[in-house]
Write an enzyme that holds these catalytic residues in place. Structure first.
Site, PDB file in Angstrom:
ATOM      1  N   CYS A 142       0.863  -1.176   0.000  1.00 52.03           N
ATOM      2  CA  CYS A 142       0.000   0.000   0.000  1.00 52.03           C
ATOM      3  C   CYS A 142       0.900   1.227   0.000  1.00 52.03           C
ATOM      4  O   CYS A 142       2.135   1.103   0.029  1.00 52.03           O
ATOM      5  CB  CYS A 142      -0.931  -0.002   1.211  1.00 52.03           C
ATOM      6  SG  CYS A 142      -2.294   1.192   1.096  1.00 52.03           S
ATOM      7  N   ARG A 196     -11.076   7.680   3.874  1.00 50.24           N
ATOM      8  CA  ARG A 196     -10.846   6.636   2.867  1.00 50.24           C
ATOM      9  C   ARG A 196     -12.141   5.947   2.450  1.00 50.24           C
ATOM     10  O   ARG A 196     -12.131   4.832   1.936  1.00 50.24           O
ATOM     11  CB  ARG A 196      -9.855   5.610   3.429  1.00 50.24           C
ATOM     12  CG  ARG A 196      -8.480   6.213   3.688  1.00 50.24           C
ATOM     13  CD  ARG A 196      -7.527   5.235   4.330  1.00 50.24           C
ATOM     14  NE  ARG A 196      -6.229   5.876   4.515  1.00 50.24           N
ATOM     15  CZ  ARG A 196      -5.386   5.572   5.484  1.00 50.24           C
ATOM     16  NH1 ARG A 196      -5.689   4.642   6.358  1.00 50.24           N
ATOM     17  NH2 ARG A 196      -4.229   6.194   5.584  1.00 50.24           N
ATOM     18  N   LYS A 216     -11.360  -7.541   7.048  1.00 50.29           N
ATOM     19  CA  LYS A 216     -10.702  -6.645   8.000  1.00 50.29           C
ATOM     20  C   LYS A 216     -11.631  -5.471   8.293  1.00 50.29           C
ATOM     21  O   LYS A 216     -12.117  -4.845   7.348  1.00 50.29           O
ATOM     22  CB  LYS A 216      -9.384  -6.129   7.402  1.00 50.29           C
ATOM     23  CG  LYS A 216      -8.631  -5.157   8.299  1.00 50.29           C
ATOM     24  CD  LYS A 216      -7.380  -4.645   7.611  1.00 50.29           C
ATOM     25  CE  LYS A 216      -6.641  -3.649   8.514  1.00 50.29           C
ATOM     26  NZ  LYS A 216      -5.428  -3.106   7.880  1.00 50.29           N
ATOM     27  N   ARG A 238      -2.860   3.494  12.899  1.00 49.89           N
ATOM     28  CA  ARG A 238      -2.447   4.732  12.236  1.00 49.89           C
ATOM     29  C   ARG A 238      -1.454   5.510  13.086  1.00 49.89           C
ATOM     30  O   ARG A 238      -0.606   6.228  12.560  1.00 49.89           O
ATOM     31  CB  ARG A 238      -3.679   5.552  11.876  1.00 49.89           C
ATOM     32  CG  ARG A 238      -4.487   4.860  10.775  1.00 49.89           C
ATOM     33  CD  ARG A 238      -5.787   5.534  10.428  1.00 49.89           C
ATOM     34  NE  ARG A 238      -6.471   4.778   9.378  1.00 49.89           N
ATOM     35  CZ  ARG A 238      -7.670   5.055   8.905  1.00 49.89           C
ATOM     36  NH1 ARG A 238      -8.330   6.104   9.392  1.00 49.89           N
ATOM     37  NH2 ARG A 238      -8.211   4.319   7.962  1.00 49.89           N
ATOM     38  N   CYS A 259      -0.198   4.210   1.992  1.00 51.73           N
ATOM     39  CA  CYS A 259      -0.569   5.153   3.056  1.00 51.73           C
ATOM     40  C   CYS A 259       0.568   5.388   4.047  1.00 51.73           C
ATOM     41  O   CYS A 259       0.709   6.486   4.572  1.00 51.73           O
ATOM     42  CB  CYS A 259      -1.834   4.680   3.776  1.00 51.73           C
ATOM     43  SG  CYS A 259      -1.686   3.079   4.588  1.00 51.73           S
ATOM     44  N   LYS A 317     -12.282  -4.915   3.054  1.00 51.38           N
ATOM     45  CA  LYS A 317     -11.666  -4.056   4.068  1.00 51.38           C
ATOM     46  C   LYS A 317     -12.581  -2.860   4.302  1.00 51.38           C
ATOM     47  O   LYS A 317     -12.854  -2.086   3.389  1.00 51.38           O
ATOM     48  CB  LYS A 317     -10.286  -3.591   3.607  1.00 51.38           C
ATOM     49  CG  LYS A 317      -9.560  -2.688   4.599  1.00 51.38           C
ATOM     50  CD  LYS A 317      -8.200  -2.290   4.040  1.00 51.38           C
ATOM     51  CE  LYS A 317      -7.450  -1.362   4.968  1.00 51.38           C
ATOM     52  NZ  LYS A 317      -6.138  -0.953   4.416  1.00 51.38           N
ATOM     53  N   TYR A 319      -2.216  -9.150  16.761  1.00 48.64           N
ATOM     54  CA  TYR A 319      -1.159  -8.656  17.650  1.00 48.64           C
ATOM     55  C   TYR A 319      -1.080  -9.493  18.920  1.00 48.64           C
ATOM     56  O   TYR A 319      -0.138  -9.339  19.704  1.00 48.64           O
ATOM     57  CB  TYR A 319      -1.418  -7.181  17.981  1.00 48.64           C
ATOM     58  CG  TYR A 319      -1.482  -6.320  16.745  1.00 48.64           C
ATOM     59  CD1 TYR A 319      -0.324  -5.844  16.134  1.00 48.64           C
ATOM     60  CD2 TYR A 319      -2.706  -6.013  16.144  1.00 48.64           C
ATOM     61  CE1 TYR A 319      -0.374  -5.081  14.978  1.00 48.64           C
ATOM     62  CE2 TYR A 319      -2.770  -5.247  14.985  1.00 48.64           C
ATOM     63  CZ  TYR A 319      -1.595  -4.792  14.408  1.00 48.64           C
ATOM     64  OH  TYR A 319      -1.649  -4.047  13.259  1.00 48.64           O
TER      65      TYR A 319
END
Length: 324
Positions: free
Chosen positions: A118, A216, A247, A204, A120, A194, A312
């Site tokens: 990506c 977005r 996601k 972010r 971003c 997504k 995570y």
């Protein structure tokens, strides 16, 4: 007369024998954030226990992951310098390219290395591609540079490429570029459904990828739309995706389930940063049994139909599985 369902729950051995859903180490994909410089291991304030690593420190982290039995990693690059087109992502000496080579050199075939593709994280405006004069993301111009980025990842050692920008035609574009450059066997994990979600906030912070203006919502999915979500994933399947992704995970278990009923491709669910941060906050406040809630959460994602989970929590879950 009535059913006595409790008959088969009388002891732990029987409950284990009849358990329908289970988690295993190979289900887990651990995200890693890579930054420039040396000796950097910077904890992300909104994600306790998750760090940004320089390449030398990420190699130390890979040693830990190897010992835990985690075999899949998702890499995110956070370059020092960002510009309007994400030039670092288009460089053979960019942060992700160097990280891939370093891990492959030191760990050979110990990990499946998945790269987030990506822009971003690489652009100074924080959007997922090239902007047109009106400030909107130019879909087709972004496809062109995405193909360049994919070839850099492939040549640097990526085992799976995961495009996350939600550009129309991204899978077909990458498949063509890879096939024409001797990478016919390199799989694509599509961020196929997504959502434009508020659960991404801590990520972010971690990647410095929040948009400088706007949002977005023109390229990520409306959280209200289930039929469109299914259509997005089936379109990516038709274009040649090898793995489909939903996601975030927890607010979209119904989407995972619907997709499972409509595809034979493997499904990945991304248990995102906000979902992780909420459990950590609950643990800090003492209002939940963190370990039990974590396991229940991951089981729920798997039960909904996910074949693999980006999370995570992977290291903590691996410790539990190793001690079982």
């Amino acid at each position: 007369m009535f059913a006595r369902l409790r008959r088969t729950r009388q002891n732990p051995l029987m409950r284990d024998m009849l358990r329908e859903t289970s988690l295993k180490l190979s289900d887990l994909i651990y995200p890693l954030f890579v930054v420039e410089n040396e000796g950097v291991k910077d904890e992300i304030a909104s994600m306790p226990g998750v760090f940004r690593f320089s390449i030398d420190e990420i190699l130390k982290e890979c040693e830990i992951l190897k010992k835990l039995g985690i075999k899949s990693i998702l890499l995110f690059g956070v370059p020092a310098l960002k510009d309007s087109i994400g030039s670092d992502a288009l460089s053979n000496d960019g942060i992700i390219a160097r990280t891939l080579r370093a891990i492959k050199q030191n760990f050979a075939n110990d990990f499946v290395l998945i790269t987030d593709l990506c822009f971003c994280e690489y652009t100074d405006h924080g959007h997922c591609g090239i902007l047109n004069p009106n400030g909107a993301v130019d879909n087709d111009a972004t496809l062109e540079i995405s193909a360049k980025q994919a070839l850099i990842h492939a040549n640097s050692g990526a085992d799976i490429i995961a495009p996350s920008g939600m550009m129309d035609g991204i899978i077909a574009t990458l498949r063509k570029a890879l096939d024409e450059n001797a990478f016919k066997n390199l799989p694509l994990m599509a961020y196929s459904t997504k959502f434009a979600s508020a659960y991404y906030g801590p990520f972010r912070d971690a990647a410095g990828s929040a948009p400088n203006f706007g949002d977005r919502k023109s390229y990520q999915m409306d959280p209200a739309n289930a039929r469109e979500a299914l259509r997005e994933s089936l379109e990516d399947e038709a274009q040649g995706a090898d793995i489909l992704m939903v996601k975030p995970a927890l607010a979209y278990l119904d989407i995972i389930s619907k997709l499972k009923q409509n595809t034979l491709l493997p499904i990945c669910a991304y248990n995102v940063s906000g979902e992780y941060a909420l459990l950590k906050a609950g643990a800090k406040l003492g209002v939940i049994d963190y370990e039990r809630v974590m396991v229940e959460t991951l089981l729920g994602i798997k039960r909904a139909g996910a074949d693999m989970i980006i999370t995570y929590h992977a290291k903590e879950m691996a410790q539990i599985l190793n001690n079982a």
